[in-house]
Scaffold this active site. Structure first.
Site, PDB file in Angstrom:
ATOM      1  N   GLU A   1       1.055  -1.382  -0.154  1.00  0.00           N
ATOM      2  CA  GLU A   1      -0.126  -0.302   0.071  1.00  0.00           C
ATOM      3  C   GLU A   1       1.117   1.606  -0.340  1.00  0.00           C
ATOM      4  O   GLU A   1       0.857   2.247  -0.652  1.00  0.00           O
ATOM      5  CB  GLU A   1      -0.831   0.627   1.400  1.00  0.00           C
ATOM      6  CG  GLU A   1      -2.389  -1.161   1.361  1.00  0.00           C
ATOM      7  CD  GLU A   1      -1.986  -2.484   1.180  1.00  0.00           C
ATOM      8  OE1 GLU A   1      -1.040  -3.142   1.399  1.00  0.00           O
ATOM      9  OE2 GLU A   1      -3.284  -2.939   1.040  1.00  0.00           O
TER      10      GLU A   1
ATOM     11  N   HIS B   1      -9.897  -5.101  11.188  1.00  0.00           N
ATOM     12  CA  HIS B   1     -10.879  -5.224  10.013  1.00  0.00           C
ATOM     13  C   HIS B   1     -12.373  -4.308   9.595  1.00  0.00           C
ATOM     14  O   HIS B   1     -12.608  -4.616   8.904  1.00  0.00           O
ATOM     15  CB  HIS B   1     -11.011  -6.989   9.137  1.00  0.00           C
ATOM     16  CG  HIS B   1     -10.137  -7.344   8.765  1.00  0.00           C
ATOM     17  ND1 HIS B   1      -8.304  -7.889   9.423  1.00  0.00           N
ATOM     18  CD2 HIS B   1      -8.984  -7.546   7.228  1.00  0.00           C
ATOM     19  CE1 HIS B   1      -7.762  -8.653   8.461  1.00  0.00           C
ATOM     20  NE2 HIS B   1      -7.755  -7.914   7.573  1.00  0.00           N
TER      21      HIS B   1
END
Lengths: 391, 394
Positions: free
Chosen positions: A114, A183
């Site tokens: 990322e 998450h």
């Protein structure tokens, strides 16, 4: 209640409210003075009244896909990059078909890095391209957050207008189901605190289409917070929404349901819960106004304040952590601008102040439920017991 | 002009030069002589996964004199910035580049203004090399309107997009993926240009460097990563920070070249070579072996982690400006006096720019709220006391 369900089913089958009224299936009653518990019968999805008679159903996933497709078709500078966006057709199938249509130069599968690919996206935006960077979930955006904030958000200001950054960062945000603490984080409050960023969060398919198109066309960095659990939900969309030039304004909230007793603000999935809560409240004589924020930054303070000045009571609802959250900002804003209009303290409903647990019962306690919103609205209306039946 | 009269193919004679010195060169010190000259670099290049370019560099008297003048300007500018900082006219951070000028100058000579450069916070000279003016530098350092970022950026945030300079970045290592992104956009737009992403030996260990390099190699991006190895990451020597300080080899599958960063001609050759390589074969790493005379920033004396002998040793043996001066004198391209006159002119230019910058006003208070967005939609923005100071974003 049965009538409502019937109306719901029938309208989802494609008949408009107008048609149903014409056929005498629904009668509209305007309560005088507040005796009758149901002032107006409205379908759960109330935006039908704005649409033309031919109404199509569209899933949010499809809405996002069509928005991406149309914007990529209209502007060759727009390209998509992220993990699994190409050959896998998108981790959540949002980018289905785009690789085939636009080729590997414009739909790019990235390695699981990322920081690297987000920086590359921002650099491409510096040069003048219009990247759409997908995070598989916004939890992973933390690996790239320096680029979102220091490289993207602040550049136009630091360079005094020389380096603009027309980039969109999008992906699912907040809790899914049973995915655990790492998450399930909601990043709305974090990103919305940064000057230089715009933060949008759609609820319905109309929102998804209109706001994503607006985000891609916008010359500034936009954080676009979707919701995994909404991807599979269908909403009615009008011909206007389906048109490729359709766009929603950034910075404007939508009043999903009008009311006069209490204002409920929400965004993303919570709008759905708030609408359900409003239904329950309506049966008990409380008319709730539900505001779908759509834009977290800029926040539509004028719509929120105008609503509170009308209803005099406010409940803010969000999925994310309560401290320094979106609700805290809305509360402060209302107190600053509409203090004398408030008849009750502002109520906040938010995710529990804990990392998201896995066990289903604990998870249920960690995320706002419809009952929570109803209870808070009643507190704001100083009612803790259901209204007695009308005499 | 005097020198151009002497531009016959045969070598220049110092006898003819002397009488003309006083009249012309004070006004036009830079030679326009473009007779090609071939000069050897100080040391050969060391390569990794590629064949090194030749040690023989093509140049011209004009280029050498322009190297001298520009590097002298950069040197003087940085020293003047030091004084301004100590006089508290420059605030916050000030990272000086003196000693490293050859990298900025050599790079410019090997590329065009259509190629892009992005660097970290030691950016004053890189900005100047890309066409920025002394006035813009000093005004920005002092936070004035005439600064290149109109006073809103400061020392670490100089930009000049119209000549391919993308800043000016404060977060160590962030400029590397950004640079690969610029290269991506250049390839996407089919511009046939390249990006040079500069970073230091300290940043060379950053994870995002390897992430971006992987993608650049995978996608064949025309990105050249340039490690300006001045051997110290702030106060930490390279051997204390990197297990392998062979930065030109750290790309592993990406070819690399080690270059004497104090030799402007070697830098020029390497950048030319790297550009050709990147346009055909994807990314490359250049390691410039260079040195900074100042500490990391103005708050670092620079002598607690290295000896004064080391610093003066480099200044005597490897100074980039001295190297060019010796070359110019050895090839009779100018006299010592002419070079000293150039230095005097440069000093005056720098002083004039500072004086002018001191007169430049600070930005208007309304500038607090400009450029937050390109498109503000009339949104409200607030000052410290939101009931007192509010604005509307255009």
């Amino acid at each position: 209640m049965v009538l409502l369900l019937a109306v719901n089913m029938v309208t989802r089958a494609g008949f408009s409210l107008k048609q149903l009224k014409m056929w005498g299936i629904i009668r509209q009653k305007v309560a005088a003075g507040g005796g009758s518990p149901v002032a107006r019968i409205r379908p759960v999805v109330s935006n039908l009244r704005n649409y033309s008679s031919a109404v199509k159903q569209m899933m949010v996933r499809e809405a996002l896909n069509s928005a991406l497709d149309e914007e990529m078709s209209a502007d060759p500078k727009v390209f998509l990059m992220g993990e699994e966006v190409g050959e896998y057709q998108g981790a959540y199938k949002i980018s289905k078909g785009l690789l085939e249509k636009y080729g590997p130069e414009r739909v790019l599968d990235t390695p699981i890095t990322e920081a690297g690919f987000t920086g590359i996206g921002v650099g491409a935006a510096y040069y003048g391209l219009k990247p759409v960077v997908e995070f598989m979930t916004f939890n992973f955006s933390m690996q790239a957050i320096d680029h979102i904030i220091n490289s993207a958000a602040k550049s136009n200001y630091m360079s005094s207008g020389q380096i603009s950054v027309p980039i969109v960062f999008r992906g699912p945000n907040g809790a899914a189901a049973g995915v655990g603490a790492q998450h399930s984080h909601c990043y709305a409050a974090w990103y919305a605190s940064v000057p230089g960023l715009k933060v949008l969060s759609p609820y319905s398919s109309e929102d998804a289409r209109g706001l994503l198109k607006a985000a891609i066309r916008d010359p500034d960095p936009v954080v676009f917070l979707e919701n995994e659990l909404l991807y599979g939900e269908s909403f009615p969309v009008s011909a206007e929404v389906l048109d490729s030039s359709f766009c929603l304004p950034i910075g404007k909230a939508k009043i999903e349901r009008e009311g006069k007793d209490v204002t409920i603000t929400a965004f993303s999935k919570i709008v759905g819960l708030s609408l359900k809560a409003a239904e329950i409240l309506a049966k008990e004589g409380i008319s709730a106004e539900v505001i779908n924020l759509r834009s977290i930054r800029p926040l539509d303070r004028s719509t929120i304040n105008a609503s509170v000045r009308k209803t005099n009571r406010l409940v803010t609802v969000e999925e994310g952590f309560p401290q320094h959250g979106v609700g805290a900002e809305i509360c402060a804003s209302v107190i600053e601008e509409s203090f004398s209009y408030l008849d009750a303290p502002v109520e906040r409903i938010a995710g529990a102040d804990v990392p998201m647990p896995y066990a289903a019962n604990l998870e249920r306690m960690a995320v706002p439920q419809v009952e929570d919103i109803v209870r808070a609205a009643k507190r704001a209306c100083y009612r803790s017991v259901p209204m007695a039946a009308a005499a | 002009m005097a020198l151009s009269k002497l531009s016959s193919p045969s070598s220049l004679s110092t006898n003819i030069l002397k009488p003309l010195t006083n009249s012309f060169l004070l006004h036009r010190p830079i030679s326009t002589d473009t007779t090609p000259l071939t000069i050897e670099t100080s040391v050969p290049f060391t390569s990794h996964q590629c064949e090194a370019p030749s040690r023989s560099v093509e140049t011209t008297p004009k280029e050498l004199l322009s190297f001298f003048r520009q590097m002298a300007t950069m040197r003087r500018m940085e020293i003047a910035a030091d004084s301004l900082y100590k006089a508290k006219l420059v605030r916050g951070f000030c990272h000086l580049y003196d000693g490293q000028e050859a990298v900025a100058i050599g790079m410019e000579a090997g590329i065009t203004k259509k190629d892009s450069i992005i660097t970290a916070y030691r950016d004053h000279c890189t900005f100047l090399g890309r066409g920025g003016t002394l006035l813009e530098v000093f005004s920005e350092l002092m936070g004035r309107k005439d600064g290149c970022s109109h006073g809103k950026g400061g020392s670490m945030h100089f930009y000049k997009k119209d000549s391919g300079f993308y800043g000016g970045h404060g977060i160590v290592g962030a400029q590397i993926p950004l640079g690969c992104g610029l290269a991506f956009a250049q390839k996407y737009s089919k511009d046939e240009t390249v990006t040079f992403a500069l970073y230091g030996d300290g940043a060379a260990n950053q994870g995002q460097l390897f992430e971006a390099l992987n993608i650049a190699a995978l996608w064949d991006l025309p990105a050249i990563l340039v490690c300006e190895n001045n051997h110290y990451g702030m106060g930490t020597a390279e051997w204390r920070a990197a297990k392998s300080p062979s930065y030109y080899k750290r790309g592993d599958y990406v070819p690399g070249l080690k270059v004497d960063g104090m030799d402007a001609l070697a830098v020029k050759q390497a950048c030319k070579f790297a550009k050709e390589h990147a346009l055909k074969n994807g990314p490359m790493i250049l390691e410039m072996d260079t040195y900074r005379y100042h500490g990391h920033s103005m708050s670092d004396p620079g002598s607690t982690y290295r000896t004064r002998d080391e610093i003066s040793g480099v200044r005597q043996e490897r100074d980039p400006i001295e190297r060019i001066r010796k070359l110019i004198l050895a090839h009779d391209l100018a006299t010592e006096k002419e070079l000293k006159d150039i230095e005097k002119e440069v000093r005056k230019e720098v002083d004039d720019a500072i004086a002018k910058a001191k007169e430049s006003p600070m930005p208007e208070p309304s500038e607090l709220f400009t450029n937050v967005y390109v498109k503000g939609y009339g949104v409200e923005v607030f000052g410290a006391d939101r009931k007192e100071v509010r604005g509307v974003l255009p």
